[in-house]
Design an enzyme around this catalytic site. Structure first.
Site: not given
Ligand code: FES
Length: 146
Positions: A103, A35, A33, A59
């Protein structure tokens, strides 16, 4: 979909920021993602975590879990912090939707990465801690977040 606690920690994250000259800093990413979470620990000479801060580029669930993780880690010993799992963080937030549970892995791994950094800097070994992943999707594309 999200518990009140998740919404609260997302809207008012605790311990957001950074610590200058931190005892340990850990950065973990999720290449899927994109992140990234960075955790800073201030550990005193007795091995107590006096302060903790985080920065999360991610997120809402990642922000909320980082915030809760810092709350759980503060004031703990290194060994206690090591035992904080993503499940403990998720439970403390009254759960996350199943698609968002991954996450919370960022928070657990970021704590481990910061403890690892602390151990490296001080030339010590922390029992039960092996080198953490820099990406929670290990085995996929290697990514560095420096
Ligand atoms: Fe990437 Fe939550 S979608 S950490």
């Amino acid at each position: 979909m999200y518990s009140e606690k998740v919404m609260d920690h997302f809207s008012n994250p605790r311990n957001m920021g950074e610590i200058e000259n931190a005892s340990g800093v850990g950065t973990v990413g999720n290449a899927k993602c994109g992140d990234i979470m960075r955790m800073y620990l201030d550990i005193d000479e007795n091995g107590l975590i006096q302060d903790v801060k985080f920065k999360t580029f991610g997120c809402g669930a990642a922000v909320a879990t980082s915030s809760m993780a810092t709350e759980l880690v503060k004031g703990k010993t290194i060994q206690e912090a090591l035992k904080i799992t993503n499940k403990a963080v998720t439970d403390a937030l009254d759960g996350l939707p199943p698609v968002k549970v991954h996450c919370s892995l960022l928070a657990e791994e970021a704590i481990h990465a910061a403890l690892w950094d602390y151990a490296q800097k001080n030339g010590i070994e922390i029992e039960g801690l092996s080198q953490p992943k820099t990406d929670i999707h290990d085995g996929e594309e290697e990514e560095t977040y420096e």
